[in-house]
Design an enzyme around this catalytic site. Structure first.
Site, mmCIF file in Angstrom:
data_model
loop_
_atom_site.group_PDB
_atom_site.id
_atom_site.type_symbol
_atom_site.label_atom_id
_atom_site.label_comp_id
_atom_site.label_asym_id
_atom_site.label_seq_id
_atom_site.Cartn_x
_atom_site.Cartn_y
_atom_site.Cartn_z
ATOM 1 N N GLY A 146 1.026 -1.703 -0.408
ATOM 2 C CA GLY A 146 0.058 -0.022 -0.220
ATOM 3 C C GLY A 146 0.825 1.461 -0.069
ATOM 4 N N CYS A 147 0.028 2.209 -0.727
ATOM 5 C CA CYS A 147 1.208 3.068 -1.053
ATOM 6 C C CYS A 147 1.902 4.144 0.728
ATOM 7 C CB CYS A 147 0.157 4.465 -1.886
ATOM 8 S SG CYS A 147 -1.513 5.153 -1.057
ATOM 9 N N PHE A 148 0.559 4.142 1.707
ATOM 10 C CA PHE A 148 0.813 4.419 3.043
ATOM 11 C C PHE A 148 1.943 3.276 3.834
ATOM 12 C CE2 PHE A 148 -2.929 7.126 2.819
ATOM 13 C CZ PHE A 148 -2.132 8.860 3.459
ATOM 14 N N VAL A 149 1.792 2.776 3.341
ATOM 15 C CA VAL A 149 2.498 1.343 3.867
ATOM 16 C C VAL A 149 4.334 1.310 3.279
ATOM 17 C CG1 VAL A 149 3.121 -1.342 3.853
ATOM 18 C CG2 VAL A 149 0.951 0.002 3.781
ATOM 19 N N GLY A 314 4.995 4.566 -3.864
ATOM 20 C CA GLY A 314 3.655 3.637 -3.517
ATOM 21 C C GLY A 314 3.312 2.467 -3.875
#
Lengths: 342, 342, 342, 342
Positions: A146-149, A314
């Protein structure tokens, strides 16, 4: 050199567009399929006006007819898990950009995504090259993070692995492209611009994904909280990583050196010279993750900043990085462009 | 009703402009002086083009000749402390928007502002109506709070006073007008837009100001960390207040009710109905502080969000609110306009 | 293949940064010098944070010691004319990004730039590949066109050459990076954002440059008016070209086809399929000029839209395109990246 | 003083929100109804978060039960014409913000709006106070002008009435709030931000409305072309008015003085001192129209700039100005707030 055939499934959205933007100049790749049910037959430039000169049309082949060395699935979660097994059966290697195969614990997935998983038996390699490069090399299915991850774990790994902290607060600021190509109230210009919107304040579904990855390191039980904010930025995720240093005899310089050493061989993680502060503008359009601004206050609070382009490192750029590893290409092939600054 | 005479010292900047924007429609006020050394003789509309119809010119009188009921000093820190004593001697009541008189401990001031204080003997009332309303009523000198400080303390007071937490992390996002009217590299459009810049990551000078105020409450030793970020927004400060709940038997609803009760009589603090999430866009141009989005995760992390307009509740509007209290005007006089949304 | 040596003079600004961003991945180029008087000895990433991984430092050699196949001069006008003769004498071919050598009529230069030209005897080829490709091939000195000029002439050439119009109004909208890297009141975020600023409404110095170029075509006396606007955009110039059709029997389709035919062999001019409307977002970071949105109303008004990235096709990208032509490289070498959309 | 009862029909959109924002502080008005079919029963702050402290709920009464002195219809065109007759029959005076009653020639309406008019017999006064103040005073139905129309006609009237020009090109730049509250592809942040989008290049439906109004002046047959652009701005319309001066003996100063004299008694038209250039930022949130930047080049091209807030002078503010005239209130009541700059 012969090229591999690539399929991009669900190519009408932003991550699909980014895959095309980057793969079009990749020396080892032939884009064979770009699929879209809704836009079948249209030029890709109808949806991605930057691709005016790219001679590709959306198609909508039967899943069993996709004959490609690698399939990028840019479908939404839920949809992806239905089709990925067929691509694997076709003999393709698959890089899935959805959340469907990111969790080793299927209950976590079902709880946070609020959906029944129909293929719990399929295992994937979590596609973070900095964590799993060797496993990625031989994987048939990659679950792209995931992008935030991505920004979260890269800003945390050295201090978690070395047990310098036992609790991390991730305050993340995301550009609006993270919400996708479909207009919604939360992506409406008049309310996004000149504004900041916190959302999913303690219950964003990237939280368990971050926790699972970080708890493979160090003590295995670091606490992690995560709060995302929508900011008036097109691309980019800036993560402000707050934690509390557990050891008295560790200086800012020690921590900076720890990060610099940890990532010294990584082609896309830039621990900034002189501990400069990362900026979204520095990574815009590139596959780099910048880390820096490492600071410590007189109450033992530690701050680490990371910056990525949510659509590249991301999402689509990291997916291509994974492909490069899987097929023994130069890991930076197709990803050499630097950030667009200003 | 007779009106009081007002002087605005250093009226060429943004806080000076905001004082004029708001006071021009204040029923109890006559703007007598708007001073600027550099722009003496010019129409105020030369610098503040929204004030085209306002018939005021910048002047530059001798400090001892300023004859006004109230003096707003919008000078930078360091400059303000040189002139405030004269205004007081003239018999004016003074509201100082700089940092010069905000600290009870002069060493803190001198350390964080890196400057010698030339009038350590002068005492001021810290101009936070929510904390010091009664003292403000009779004050001759008000130290108007820092912009970050206002959003920070209002988001923290109930949980600090009730000792629900012992450590607070304030992750704040500020619009660029907070940097003032003078162009600098950090306010340059091509690098501000589409970007986020963390700065003064653990050493911003508003940190000790927040700490001093909050340590007057509860246990008196809450730990406070503060990290500001420059965001591509003109006005506004959104503060994400992260802490860790010390008690097991307190629910999100309890905390929400605590905030609602704490601020129920405050004219400018809006604890949002249904715990909605504050937005900068909701308070733009108004004197309101919105509080909401109160959330608690399964690892005891508590989040509270506050939003203000940095130039209004964070500076000039709060200064006018203080004036209203000092002169027994309706506390909301001149400040009734609601936010400009969208 | 051996590479040519390149010098970038005045590499601290935006056009210098763009030259590096693009040349770093150019297959035929070795960046030998990046000069900056003020920043001598510093890493280029100190000023261009996107170039973190680029191993180049600013230097400040004597002009007579610059030994390069091609010199890009990114100095401001006035400064450039002092040094260009030396680079030519050194045997380098020179591409000058300033206005100093763009005028064939030196009086025009001196009037609009309000400065005495010290080398009126030096002749340059105006570096518009679409106009002067063959002359560029053999040139020793290229005067790279002004940013507004590029979008203006490309949107006008077909209708001027074919004498379909005798007066053109160019209403141009420019991103703020066009104002350069140095902060000024007009590039200050709080006043640029959420705003539009017309400026130099009828007296911008690109006006005579546009007129000179267009009057080499058709009747030779087309009237041209030009009004620029600063818009809250980082990069890009969108030109709305208004004119009045002189012939009754010409349809929108005829005009569209005229443009499509005129530019059909140009690698960087995209007359958009289906006459789509150009967008700044489609060309961001690329060397493309998009043309489209061609429309005609019932009062004979004709509108043509063009879009470029002011720092690429409007400056550094076009300079590299000129270099490619001069050295017989693939004209698109180093310039293959597509626009960053969104 | 007794207050009049006001109904706002279709209060969920931006113009409805603005009517509330401004009327809430109007000394002569009681807001009796704010209607919304979809949001019946909800607090207005659910949709307009700036109105948190405003104690109003959306209702959905039968049209025949609306008992109000004045009805503001903020319904979309097509919907408005169905209900306005009932409000008139109820005895209310009506101010319609849609396009339904703006045309004296019903064929124009039906052609440009592509819809059958069901009440061609109802006549309205075109609600431009600068043109029709006396007729507005006694009107029962006001057709409030289109947003682009207001900026266009105010920038044109003096030169058209005095026959100084016979053709006008209006190049207008509009903020995204003009597209309304509902998210669409064209209001999607990732594609609006950092971009400019021309649209309806020669066929926007405000064109005939501008032509009809301007052809009531001067020769009666001025040619008018109009091209709108969507710009990354929340509020505001900046109009660049290009024309060609027909007389040789008229100077820029003459034209400036003509405008200054023409509007000298208008409370909301500011012909800027020293012919300064209007800015969207100067009128943001206010009912002012700024005019200035008047320039003339050596090829007889004349440029005049106007700036308004599309939601205020371009819609709700002008509607309130019309109400003030109709009810003999101070024309500026409720509209005294100055622009929010920066």
């Amino acid at each position: 050199m012969s090229k591999i055939d690539v399929a991009i499934i669900g190519a009408s959205g932003y991550t699909g567009g980014e895959l095309m933007r980057l793969l079009i100049n990749h020396p080892n790749v032939n884009i064979k399929y770009v699929t879209s049910r809704k836009n079948k037959g249209e030029d890709v430039s109808n949806l991605h006006p930057n691709l005016e000169d790219v001679d590709l049309k959306f198609s909508n082949p039967n899943p069993e007819d996709i004959d490609a060395d690698v399939v990028f699935s840019a479908l939404p979660h839920g949809a992806s898990m239905k089709l990925v097994p067929q691509y694997l059966e076709n003999g393709s290697r698959v890089i899935d950009l959805s959340g469907d195969f990111r969790f080793s614990n299927i209950e976590d997935y079902e709880k946070w995504y609020n959906i029944k998983h129909i293929h719990p038996e399929i295992e994937a390699v979590f596609g973070s090259p900095e964590i799993n490069r060797e496993k990625i090399r031989d994987a048939t299915l990659i679950a792209n993070p995931g992008c935030f991850v991505t920004g979260a774990i890269l800003s945390s790994l050295p201090i978690v692995e070395n047990e310098l902290v036992d609790r991390i607060i991730l305050d993340s600021k995301s550009g609006v492209s993270g919400a996708g190509v479909n207009p919604t109230a939360s992506s409406h210009y008049p309310t996004c611009a000149d504004n900041i919107k916190p959302y999913s304040i303690t219950n964003h579904r990237h939280t368990p994904e971050i926790r699972e990855q970080l708890r493979n390191f160090g003590s295995g039980n670091v606490k992690v909280s995560f709060t995302p904010h929508l900011v008036p930025v097109i691309r980019g995720i800036l993560t402000t990583n707050h934690s509390f240093l557990l050891k008295d005899d560790v200086s800012v310089d020690d921590i900076y050196n720890l990060y610099a050493e940890y990532y010294k061989d990584e082609p896309f993680v830039q621990v900034l010279k002189d501990n400069k502060i990362p900026l979204l503008a520095s990574v815009r359009g590139s596959n780099n993750c910048q880390i820096g601004g490492i600071s410590l206050d007189d109450e033992d609070q530690l701050v680490v900043i990371s910056a990525i382009d949510n659509l590249v490192k991301g999402a689509s750029g990291q997916a291509i990085q994974n492909m490069n590893i899987m097929f023994n290409f130069d890991e930076t092939a197709g990803l050499k462009n630097v950030g667009l600054y200003p």
